[in-house]
Motif scaffolding. Structure first.
Motif, mmCIF file in Angstrom:
data_model
loop_
_atom_site.group_PDB
_atom_site.id
_atom_site.type_symbol
_atom_site.label_atom_id
_atom_site.label_comp_id
_atom_site.label_asym_id
_atom_site.label_seq_id
_atom_site.Cartn_x
_atom_site.Cartn_y
_atom_site.Cartn_z
ATOM 1 N N SER A 361 0.841 -1.199 0.000
ATOM 2 C CA SER A 361 0.000 0.000 0.000
ATOM 3 C C SER A 361 0.873 1.243 0.000
ATOM 4 C CB SER A 361 -0.886 0.011 1.252
ATOM 5 O OG SER A 361 -0.079 0.184 2.413
ATOM 6 N N ALA A 362 0.309 2.345 -0.484
ATOM 7 C CA ALA A 362 1.033 3.618 -0.457
ATOM 8 C C ALA A 362 1.423 4.012 0.975
ATOM 9 C CB ALA A 362 0.196 4.703 -1.120
ATOM 10 N N PRO A 363 0.515 3.880 1.978
ATOM 11 C CA PRO A 363 0.934 4.225 3.351
ATOM 12 C C PRO A 363 2.137 3.423 3.836
ATOM 13 C CG PRO A 363 -1.461 4.130 3.226
ATOM 14 C CD PRO A 363 -0.937 3.623 1.908
ATOM 15 N N PHE A 364 2.254 2.135 3.425
ATOM 16 C CA PHE A 364 3.417 1.336 3.838
ATOM 17 C C PHE A 364 4.700 1.896 3.220
ATOM 18 C CE2 PHE A 364 6.462 -2.086 2.978
ATOM 19 C CZ PHE A 364 6.708 -2.527 4.273
ATOM 20 N N LEU A 365 4.663 2.203 1.925
ATOM 21 C CA LEU A 365 5.859 2.748 1.264
ATOM 22 C C LEU A 365 6.260 4.080 1.890
ATOM 23 C CD1 LEU A 365 5.023 1.952 -2.484
ATOM 24 C CD2 LEU A 365 6.610 0.720 -0.982
ATOM 25 N N LEU A 366 5.267 4.919 2.199
ATOM 26 C CA LEU A 366 5.569 6.227 2.794
ATOM 27 C C LEU A 366 6.094 6.077 4.224
ATOM 28 C CD1 LEU A 366 2.542 8.234 1.394
ATOM 29 C CD2 LEU A 366 4.925 8.405 0.648
ATOM 30 N N ALA A 367 5.597 5.056 4.943
ATOM 31 C CA ALA A 367 6.109 4.801 6.301
ATOM 32 C C ALA A 367 7.565 4.352 6.236
ATOM 33 C CB ALA A 367 5.254 3.746 6.998
ATOM 34 N N CYS A 368 7.894 3.509 5.245
ATOM 35 C CA CYS A 368 9.289 3.072 5.063
ATOM 36 C C CYS A 368 10.182 4.279 4.759
ATOM 37 C CB CYS A 368 9.393 2.061 3.926
ATOM 38 S SG CYS A 368 8.658 0.451 4.288
ATOM 39 N N ARG A 369 9.691 5.161 3.909
ATOM 40 C CA ARG A 369 10.453 6.362 3.549
ATOM 41 C C ARG A 369 10.699 7.230 4.778
ATOM 42 N NH1 ARG A 369 8.636 11.588 2.286
ATOM 43 N NH2 ARG A 369 10.133 12.809 1.067
ATOM 44 N N LYS A 370 9.633 7.413 5.570
ATOM 45 C CA LYS A 370 9.735 8.275 6.751
ATOM 46 C C LYS A 370 10.716 7.696 7.772
ATOM 47 C CE LYS A 370 6.948 11.608 8.389
ATOM 48 N NZ LYS A 370 5.667 12.273 8.452
ATOM 49 N N GLY A 391 -4.368 1.346 -2.481
ATOM 50 C CA GLY A 391 -4.970 1.647 -1.171
ATOM 51 C C GLY A 391 -5.099 3.123 -0.888
ATOM 52 N N ALA A 392 -4.254 3.935 -1.515
ATOM 53 C CA ALA A 392 -4.289 5.397 -1.374
ATOM 54 C C ALA A 392 -3.384 5.943 -2.473
ATOM 55 C CB ALA A 392 -3.766 5.836 0.006
ATOM 56 N N PRO A 393 -3.553 7.199 -2.870
ATOM 57 C CA PRO A 393 -2.646 7.742 -3.890
ATOM 58 C C PRO A 393 -1.199 7.769 -3.385
ATOM 59 C CG PRO A 393 -4.612 9.126 -3.650
ATOM 60 C CD PRO A 393 -4.622 8.155 -2.503
ATOM 61 N N LEU A 394 -0.251 7.424 -4.268
ATOM 62 C CA LEU A 394 1.174 7.490 -3.925
ATOM 63 C C LEU A 394 1.736 8.792 -4.498
ATOM 64 C CD1 LEU A 394 3.583 5.939 -2.642
ATOM 65 C CD2 LEU A 394 4.119 5.116 -4.953
ATOM 66 N N GLU A 397 6.982 11.876 -4.038
ATOM 67 C CA GLU A 397 8.112 11.533 -3.170
ATOM 68 C C GLU A 397 8.158 10.032 -2.873
ATOM 69 O OE1 GLU A 397 4.972 13.610 -0.456
ATOM 70 O OE2 GLU A 397 5.786 13.858 -2.490
ATOM 71 N N GLY A 398 6.994 9.360 -2.891
ATOM 72 C CA GLY A 398 6.966 7.909 -2.718
ATOM 73 C C GLY A 398 7.593 7.200 -3.909
ATOM 74 N N PHE A 399 7.303 7.688 -5.114
ATOM 75 C CA PHE A 399 7.927 7.128 -6.331
ATOM 76 C C PHE A 399 9.444 7.280 -6.271
ATOM 77 C CE2 PHE A 399 3.654 7.364 -7.880
ATOM 78 C CZ PHE A 399 3.561 6.678 -9.073
ATOM 79 N N HIS A 400 9.908 8.499 -5.947
ATOM 80 C CA HIS A 400 11.359 8.741 -5.892
ATOM 81 C C HIS A 400 12.019 7.816 -4.873
ATOM 82 C CE1 HIS A 400 11.902 12.093 -8.649
ATOM 83 N NE2 HIS A 400 10.794 12.643 -8.178
ATOM 84 N N SER A 537 -0.044 14.780 1.494
ATOM 85 C CA SER A 537 1.327 14.675 1.007
ATOM 86 C C SER A 537 2.195 15.790 1.591
ATOM 87 C CB SER A 537 1.316 14.746 -0.522
ATOM 88 O OG SER A 537 2.610 14.707 -1.021
ATOM 89 N N VAL A 538 1.621 16.992 1.686
ATOM 90 C CA VAL A 538 2.372 18.136 2.236
ATOM 91 C C VAL A 538 2.530 17.995 3.746
ATOM 92 C CG1 VAL A 538 2.340 20.639 2.583
ATOM 93 C CG2 VAL A 538 1.631 19.684 0.377
ATOM 94 N N VAL A 539 1.397 17.778 4.431
ATOM 95 C CA VAL A 539 1.416 17.762 5.906
ATOM 96 C C VAL A 539 2.265 16.603 6.425
ATOM 97 C CG1 VAL A 539 -0.026 17.518 7.968
ATOM 98 C CG2 VAL A 539 -0.813 18.927 6.058
ATOM 99 N N GLU A 540 2.070 15.415 5.854
ATOM 100 C CA GLU A 540 2.785 14.239 6.350
ATOM 101 C C GLU A 540 4.211 14.162 5.811
ATOM 102 O OE1 GLU A 540 0.059 10.936 5.673
ATOM 103 O OE2 GLU A 540 -1.540 12.174 6.524
ATOM 104 N N GLY A 541 4.557 15.111 4.927
ATOM 105 C CA GLY A 541 5.952 15.240 4.505
ATOM 106 C C GLY A 541 6.830 15.797 5.613
#
Length: 660
Positions: A361-370, A391-394, A397-400, A537-541
């Motif tokens: 899911s996108a949230p998992f990839l973003l959590a890994c990034r964070k 599961g949510a838009p990626l 920054e998730g792609f990169h 995307s902005v806030v959780e960045g």
């Protein structure tokens, strides 16, 4: 326009399954397509030609052939492949390109050691469980329910149920009693198969009391079968059979009941956050054709692949994953906490199982990034050639992050679809490049358009996501909705004859798509319409913000209304004026001054469904005066206690005289 992060190799048409399909079209149909766009246009205009080509190209096993491809084209009510009889399980268990000794199911989890099933073993288990269900009196049309996780038994049960023409339905065992009974009281199953419990990380979770409560709430049940999963030594409780009894050795051959194309295969459910979950009925033929198309032509999966998607049995991605053997792929199942012992666990699993396509899911990839994770440094991901995200838009920054830390050689496919069609109708394809923050294309056979407020199709502008031509995997209907009223209201009430999905989408000149959140959760201030995904995307960045939810409370007088932002901060942090100023500055710079919130509040958690989707609409309802128990069905939430903070704030605002 996002940066191009991956381009197809020069010989993609020689190496990919969609390339093989294009050659087949030229040879067998005399059709030649210069590029993906031309192929997509044909697939969404000549519906008869395209879907019959999928049937023929993949050599669908049918007991009686269809008399036509599409008898009725209108929606709702399109009639596909009339006269045909077939069986989904028979087509999956053909496992093209595989021999009996090939591993086709690899299952890992936190409750027991790994399990591998070969093609021969999978067929044998389905044969035995089919015979067991027959002994219990299960016949075509009966419902079989599984309160069980993503383990081989659940998969075997699905295929055995389908082989008889019976109807399958699963709920993940983390679902509470009310969530389960809200779903299954509607379909009245006769057989329940349930685990005794499971491990989540290192925590044992006993579910025997829940199983007893579910049994008591379902008078239709004739038999309950227990899988001793948490405790392998456990014996069935009173009145229950054991899995070993259901799957007992037998001389009965494996047979498949031929059923009509639209015969019910399984029932999936909407999240049920605002009322009873909708029981969405999917048919044998529609699901088979749709999954053959997506798995082979879009995800490029075949006999050399190991296909993993992190999912539970309560999310449609499980149903999508387990069609993998229909295209020859081996499937990797996982049950447990994906963050245990750390976020690297799933990447190490991919390495250990030789996964070639890793879905999450996108949230998992973003959590890994964070978390600063670099998967290629902790796991050998050399076999990996595809990563899927849904599961949510990626965001870009998730792609990169994927290309910088997982691998620059692989194809990242962001896709979106839904339980309603049990697939992705926008996603990736081997023929097209990957651009940061962008879904590459509309899927073959999916006539997806963006519609403006007045109903006209738009390109390059935000619009309502609609599907203007039927797809075979659109629901057969809703269970017990005999006159089709609930089904029509769900998708066709806004644009007659056109499927309205409920998302905002922008489709650009080259066919790329960006989805910006649910259309019922849109932020609209001063005439600027913005989906919530860009906001998050902005806030959780920001490093300090772990999670957030934003709602716009409209002004009845036509004013700007109020924009309220709720944030979950990293441990030990408290929201103060400096943090508020930072958040506002980021939003003003990245989006617009109109999107600076009127108020920012700190909360402990953001309400999410059991499949981890954020719930903006119930939050908005609570803040505008709806009682919590009417705003959301608590059993449908992963964290129902999260609603309390919003109810408290609503009360305080009402007392203080703020608009409510």
């Amino acid at each position: 326009m996002g940066d191009m992060l991956w381009a197809p190799p020069a010989d993609v048409r020689e190496r990919s399954r969609i390339g093989g399909y294009l050659r087949w079209l030229r040879e067998h149909r005399g059709l030649d397509f210069a590029d993906y766009d031309a192929l997509w246009r044909w697939s969404t205009t000549d519906l008869d030609g395209f879907w019959r080509s999928i049937w023929d190209h993949f050599e669908v096993i049918a007991h009686t052939p269809p008399t036509a491809t599409l008898a009725e084209r209108g929606m709702p009510g399109a009639r596909w492949f009339p006269g045909a009889t077939l069986n989904y399980a028979e087509n999956v268990l053909r496992m093209p390109g595989r021999v009996d000794d090939d591993p086709v199911v690899i299952a890992h989890g936190q409750t027991r050691p790994p399990v591998t099933l070969t093609a021969g073993e999978l067929r044998a288990q389905v044969r035995r469980v089919s015979a067991g269900l027959r002994r219990l009196g299960v016949t075509a049309g009966d419902r079989v329910a599984a309160y069980a996780p993503n383990i081989p038994e659940t998969y075997v049960l699905l295929l055995a149920t389908a082989s008889l023409g019976a109807v399958f339905s699963s709920c993940a065992p983390e679902f509470g009693t009310r969530s389960v009974t809200d779903r299954w009281q509607q379909i009245e199953p006769t057989v329940l198969v349930a685990v005794d419990g499971y491990r989540y990380g290192d925590k044992p979770v006993d579910r025997r009391a829940e199983v007893a409560a579910i049994r008591a709430a379902l008078p239709s049940l004739r038999h309950t079968v227990s899988i001793p999963y948490l405790d392998p030594q456990a014996t069935p409780q009173d009145g229950e059979l054991g899995w070993a009894e259901l799957a007992a050795p037998t001389d009965e051959p494996l047979t498949f009941t031929p059923v009509p194309f639209d015969h019910p295969l399984y029932v999936l459910y909407s999240s049920g956050t605002t009322g009873l979950p909708k029981p969405i009925v999917h048919g044998h033929g529609g699901i088979l054709l749709e999954h053959l198309k997506m798995l082979a032509l879009h995800h490029d999966l075949g006999p050399a692949d190991r296909f993993f998607w992190f999912t539970t049995t309560g999310w449609m991605m499980w149903n999508f994953l387990v069609s993998g053997p229909a295209v020859g792929a081996t499937i990797v199942l996982f049950d447990g906490n994906p963050g245990h012992p750390d976020l690297g666990g799933m990447w190490r699993l991919a390495a250990e199982t030789g996964t070639t396509y890793f879905g999450t899911s996108a949230p998992f990839l973003l959590a890994c990034r964070k978390a600063g994770l670099v998967p290629r440094e902790i796991a050998d991901l050399s076999a990996l050639r595809g990563v899927g995200s849904t599961g949510a838009p990626l965001p870009a920054e998730g792609f990169h992050w994927v290309y910088e830390t997982v691998g620059d050689h692989l194809q990242l496919q962001s896709l979106s679809g839904g339980t309603d069609v049990c697939t992705g109708f926008v996603g990736g394809v081997p023929l097209l490049p990957v651009y940061a923050g962008e879904i590459a294309c509309r899927a073959l056979g999916a006539k997806v358009e963006a519609r403006s407020a007045d109903g006209t199709p738009v390109i390059g502008e935000l619009g309502e996501l609609v599907i203007t031509e039927p797809m075979p995997s659109m629901p057969v209907g809703f269970w017990n909705d005999r006159d089709g009223v609930r089904y029509a209201e769900a998708y066709f009430d806004v644009y007659p004859g056109v499927w309205r999905h409920g998302d905002w989408i922008t489709i650009n000149e080259r066919g790329g798509c960006v989805i910006t959140g649910r259309s019922d959760a849109t932020l609209n201030r001063g005439g600027v319409r913005l989906g919530t995904a860009e906001f998050y995307s902005v806030v959780e960045g920001l490093d300090e913000v772990l999670d957030s939810v934003v709602v716009h409370l409209e002004d009845d007088e036509g004013g700007a209304g109020e924009l309220l932002l709720f944030v979950v901060l990293a441990e030990g942090l408290t929201l103060d004026d400096a943090m508020r100023a930072t958040i506002c500055r980021e939003l003003r710079t990245a989006l617009s001054p109109r999107h600076v919130p009127d108020e920012i509040h700190q909360v402990r958690s953001v309400p999410r469904t059991l499949s981890a989707k954020k719930l903006e609409v119930p939050v908005k309802k609570i803040l505008t005066g709806t009682p919590v128990d009417q705003a959301a069905a608590k059993g449908a939430l992963a964290n129902p206690e999260s609603l309390t903070a919003f109810a408290t704030l609503a009360q305080r605002r009402a007392t203080d005289g703020a608009p409510a």
